[in-house]
Design a protein around this motif. Structure first.
Motif: not given
Length: 146
Positions: A94, A105, A108
């Motif tokens: 990340l 992304v 998450f």
């Protein structure tokens, strides 16, 4: 920060929040079309056809998150692309994605203790949840207007 996926992401987070801390990526600019580049609907209410979710480990061993993803897809018609990343590599993955200003992304699943680092780096978008929910988090992870 305006994003065509904002409302979609919020609904996803609400559904998936049962397993660990889920947060939103916020490193896209207002001209960015998001992770998949495809939208549905019209005007300012357009939504993504797909969002990208990073999970800590395999969904095979995370049935709660898998069920919430399925429920989200059924309720919204938006597909969720799941990237299963080993726990030991998730924060590094990340961090690398966001440092490179990549927008792949949307959400998450990871531990709450990472959130302060991600918030202070400007990588997360506030969810705008009510005070009852947000009061459960430490000040270090809350977005404060300057």
């Amino acid at each position: 920060m305006k994003d065509t996926h904002y409302k979609t992401r919020r609904r996803f987070i609400t559904g998936v929040g049962a397993t660990g801390a889920v947060a939103l990526a916020g490193c896209t600019d207002s001209n960015d079309s998001g992770s998949s580049g495809a939208t549905a609907g019209s005007g300012s209410e357009s939504m993504a056809d797909e969002i990208v979710f990073y999970n800590s480990g395999s969904l095979e061993f995370d049935p709660g998150t898998e069920t919430n993803i399925e429920r989200f897809e059924e309720e919204t018609g938006i597909s969720v692309e799941v990237n299963e990343v080993p726990w030991s590599n998730l924060k590094t993955s990340l961090t690398t994605i966001w440092r490179n200003e990549d927008n792949k992304v949307d959400a998450f699943n990871g531990p709450t203790w990472w959130l302060a680092d991600f918030v202070s780096s400007g990588w997360l978008e506030p969810l705008g949840l009510g005070d009852d929910h947000m009061s459960k988090f430490p000040d270090s992870v809350l977005h404060k207007a300057a």
